[in-house]
Design a protein around this motif. Sequence first.
Motif, PDB file in Angstrom:
ATOM      1  N   THR A  92       1.223  -1.171  -0.370  1.00  0.00           N
ATOM      2  CA  THR A  92      -0.084   0.141  -0.031  1.00  0.00           C
ATOM      3  C   THR A  92       1.180   0.917   0.261  1.00  0.00           C
ATOM      4  O   THR A  92       0.458   2.466  -0.344  1.00  0.00           O
ATOM      5  N   LYS A  93       2.306   0.938   0.073  1.00  0.00           N
ATOM      6  CA  LYS A  93       3.164   2.147   0.192  1.00  0.00           C
ATOM      7  C   LYS A  93       2.567   3.340  -1.113  1.00  0.00           C
ATOM      8  O   LYS A  93       3.057   2.701  -2.090  1.00  0.00           O
ATOM      9  N   ASP A  94       3.113   4.192  -0.758  1.00  0.00           N
ATOM     10  CA  ASP A  94       2.522   5.377  -1.902  1.00  0.00           C
ATOM     11  C   ASP A  94       2.933   6.603  -1.949  1.00  0.00           C
ATOM     12  O   ASP A  94       2.140   7.487  -1.536  1.00  0.00           O
ATOM     13  N   ASP A  95       4.259   7.045  -2.038  1.00  0.00           N
ATOM     14  CA  ASP A  95       5.223   7.641  -2.347  1.00  0.00           C
ATOM     15  C   ASP A  95       4.187   9.772  -2.401  1.00  0.00           C
ATOM     16  O   ASP A  95       4.512  10.460  -2.125  1.00  0.00           O
ATOM     17  N   ASP A  96       4.112   9.332  -3.918  1.00  0.00           N
ATOM     18  CA  ASP A  96       3.274   9.719  -4.522  1.00  0.00           C
ATOM     19  C   ASP A  96       2.464  10.196  -4.364  1.00  0.00           C
ATOM     20  O   ASP A  96       1.530  11.323  -4.458  1.00  0.00           O
ATOM     21  N   GLY A  97       0.938   9.210  -4.005  1.00  0.00           N
ATOM     22  CA  GLY A  97       0.015   9.557  -3.841  1.00  0.00           C
ATOM     23  C   GLY A  97       0.419  10.675  -2.573  1.00  0.00           C
ATOM     24  O   GLY A  97      -0.638  11.623  -2.329  1.00  0.00           O
ATOM     25  N   VAL A  98       0.880  10.292  -0.864  1.00  0.00           N
ATOM     26  CA  VAL A  98       0.822  11.337  -0.165  1.00  0.00           C
ATOM     27  C   VAL A  98       1.617  12.408  -0.790  1.00  0.00           C
ATOM     28  O   VAL A  98       0.547  13.677   0.072  1.00  0.00           O
ATOM     29  N   ARG A  99       2.646  12.820  -1.707  1.00  0.00           N
ATOM     30  CA  ARG A  99       2.355  13.953  -2.014  1.00  0.00           C
ATOM     31  C   ARG A  99       1.502  14.846  -3.049  1.00  0.00           C
ATOM     32  O   ARG A  99       1.089  16.199  -2.488  1.00  0.00           O
ATOM     33  N   ARG A 100       0.530  13.548  -3.590  1.00  0.00           N
ATOM     34  CA  ARG A 100       0.092  14.349  -4.528  1.00  0.00           C
ATOM     35  C   ARG A 100      -1.691  14.923  -3.120  1.00  0.00           C
ATOM     36  O   ARG A 100      -1.920  16.404  -3.651  1.00  0.00           O
ATOM     37  N   ILE A 101      -2.227  14.296  -2.569  1.00  0.00           N
ATOM     38  CA  ILE A 101      -2.576  15.343  -1.874  1.00  0.00           C
ATOM     39  C   ILE A 101      -2.156  16.165  -1.053  1.00  0.00           C
ATOM     40  O   ILE A 101      -2.962  16.694  -0.130  1.00  0.00           O
ATOM     41  N   ALA A 102      -0.992  16.002  -0.351  1.00  0.00           N
ATOM     42  CA  ALA A 102      -0.177  17.720   0.450  1.00  0.00           C
ATOM     43  C   ALA A 102      -0.645  17.964  -0.698  1.00  0.00           C
ATOM     44  O   ALA A 102      -0.664  19.775  -0.452  1.00  0.00           O
ATOM     45  N   ARG A 103       0.353  17.956  -1.822  1.00  0.00           N
ATOM     46  CA  ARG A 103      -0.020  19.517  -3.186  1.00  0.00           C
ATOM     47  C   ARG A 103      -1.166  20.166  -3.356  1.00  0.00           C
ATOM     48  O   ARG A 103      -1.651  20.991  -2.954  1.00  0.00           O
ATOM     49  N   ARG A 104      -2.623  19.141  -2.949  1.00  0.00           N
ATOM     50  CA  ARG A 104      -3.624  19.286  -2.674  1.00  0.00           C
ATOM     51  C   ARG A 104      -3.916  19.913  -1.990  1.00  0.00           C
ATOM     52  O   ARG A 104      -5.231  21.182  -2.386  1.00  0.00           O
ATOM     53  N   MET A 105      -3.764  20.579  -0.954  1.00  0.00           N
ATOM     54  CA  MET A 105      -4.008  20.800   0.188  1.00  0.00           C
ATOM     55  C   MET A 105      -3.178  21.839  -0.140  1.00  0.00           C
ATOM     56  O   MET A 105      -4.022  23.120   0.454  1.00  0.00           O
ATOM     57  N   ILE A 106      -2.423  22.275  -0.387  1.00  0.00           N
ATOM     58  CA  ILE A 106      -1.798  23.761  -0.359  1.00  0.00           C
ATOM     59  C   ILE A 106      -2.545  24.697  -1.266  1.00  0.00           C
ATOM     60  O   ILE A 106      -2.247  25.518  -1.247  1.00  0.00           O
ATOM     61  N   THR A 107      -2.616  23.772  -2.562  1.00  0.00           N
ATOM     62  CA  THR A 107      -3.905  24.710  -3.190  1.00  0.00           C
ATOM     63  C   THR A 107      -4.875  24.971  -2.874  1.00  0.00           C
ATOM     64  O   THR A 107      -5.300  25.827  -2.868  1.00  0.00           O
ATOM     65  N   GLY A 108      -5.327  24.200  -2.369  1.00  0.00           N
ATOM     66  CA  GLY A 108      -6.728  24.435  -1.427  1.00  0.00           C
ATOM     67  C   GLY A 108      -6.517  25.415  -0.598  1.00  0.00           C
ATOM     68  O   GLY A 108      -7.621  26.142  -0.712  1.00  0.00           O
ATOM     69  N   VAL A 109      -5.302  25.905   0.501  1.00  0.00           N
ATOM     70  CA  VAL A 109      -4.645  27.032   1.187  1.00  0.00           C
ATOM     71  C   VAL A 109      -5.166  28.185   0.131  1.00  0.00           C
ATOM     72  O   VAL A 109      -5.760  28.965   0.247  1.00  0.00           O
ATOM     73  N   ARG A 110      -4.194  27.460  -0.973  1.00  0.00           N
ATOM     74  CA  ARG A 110      -4.053  29.230  -1.823  1.00  0.00           C
ATOM     75  C   ARG A 110      -5.718  29.701  -2.297  1.00  0.00           C
ATOM     76  O   ARG A 110      -5.473  31.041  -2.799  1.00  0.00           O
ATOM     77  N   ARG A 111      -6.108  29.261  -2.954  1.00  0.00           N
ATOM     78  CA  ARG A 111      -7.527  28.712  -3.736  1.00  0.00           C
ATOM     79  C   ARG A 111      -8.617  29.387  -2.429  1.00  0.00           C
ATOM     80  O   ARG A 111      -8.827  30.344  -2.829  1.00  0.00           O
ATOM     81  N   ASP A 112      -8.442  28.773  -1.678  1.00  0.00           N
ATOM     82  CA  ASP A 112      -9.605  29.734  -0.656  1.00  0.00           C
ATOM     83  C   ASP A 112      -8.881  30.953   0.799  1.00  0.00           C
ATOM     84  O   ASP A 112      -9.570  31.377   1.296  1.00  0.00           O
ATOM     85  N   GLY A 113      -7.781  30.383   1.082  1.00  0.00           N
ATOM     86  CA  GLY A 113      -6.841  31.658   1.619  1.00  0.00           C
ATOM     87  C   GLY A 113      -6.731  32.876   1.019  1.00  0.00           C
ATOM     88  O   GLY A 113      -6.898  34.421   1.057  1.00  0.00           O
TER      89      GLY A 113
END
Length: 73
Positions: free
Chosen positions: A52-73
């Motif tokens: 189940t290890k998925d480094d890229d999947g974890v990074r994608r989630i983190a990038r989406r979170m940063i993008t969301g904060v940029r958009r909403d902030g």
Amino acid sequence: MTDLNVQTRQREIATEHLLFKLIEYVEGKHPGLLDYLEDSLDHLGDPAPDTTKDDDGVRRIARRMITGVRRDG
């Protein structure tokens, strides 16, 4: 769905909300936080020891979170 699954989901939703709001607040007081966080993502990984290890999947989630904060902030 078990009570444990429901509680885990609710905790994840609450944690994500509070983290978003904290990041928005700190970015407002100290511009550059989001860039700093984004620059750190190369060091982020999934510690799972199995298939189940998925480094890229974890990074994608983190990038989406940063993008969301940029958009909403």
